[in-house]
Design a protein around this motif. Structure first.
Motif: not given
Length: 159
Positions: A94-109, A120-123
């Motif tokens: 009841n104190v956070i409007e929404k939480i947005t998650y952005e995920i990216k997967f990259e090749q490692s050497p 991101s937490y939108y309070t």
């Protein structure tokens, strides 16, 4: 409303496409299977699984929360990116409007993967998240990641 963000970068020996498929595309089936104490079930409430889809996550008995609703914002299978938001549920406290998650997967050497997650937490109002709350969120995300990674390492033919 305030916005508090953090980033989490995790290296894995699992190739990015395989990890993306398990952690993003098949997570509704895989997570309740390997982490039933944390996630009991995931069901689609509306949509076809693509952007705009609303899912209900029912947490397991080991969780302090009962449920959350997630909205898929973007799925980019070609570039191994995914963005979704928690839009409802007791984890918003009841104190956070929404939480947005952005995920990216990259090749490692080394042939594995570098997973980058930004959250991101939108309070609501003047509420401010403290460092312990952010740390708990990071630990839960890392725990889920490591559980999927362990499953894939133990089951190399999966995915």
């Amino acid at each position: 409303m305030g916005v508090v963000s953090y980033e989490l970068v995790v290296n894995s020996p699992i190739p990015p496409a395989k990890l993306y498929k398990a952690l993003v595309l098949d997570s509704d089936i895989l997570l309740p299977k390997i982490m039933p104490q944390a996630i009991k079930s995931v069901e689609i409430l509306e949509g076809d699984g693509g952007p705009g889809t609303i899912k209900k996550v029912t947490f397991g008995e080991g969780s302090q929360f009962k449920y959350s609703k997630h909205k898929i914002e973007a799925i980019d299978k070609e570039n191994l990116k995914f963005r979704h938001s928690v839009i409802e549920g007791d984890m918003l406290m009841n104190v956070i409007e929404k939480i947005t998650y952005e995920i990216k997967f990259e090749q490692s050497p080394d042939g594995g993967c570098i997973c980058k997650e930004s959250s991101s937490y939108y309070t609501i109002g003047d509420f401010e998240l403290n460092k312990d709350q952010l740390k708990a969120g990071k630990e839960k995300a890392l725990g889920m990641f490591k559980a999927v990674e362990a499953y894939l390492l133990a089951n190399p033919d999966a995915y």
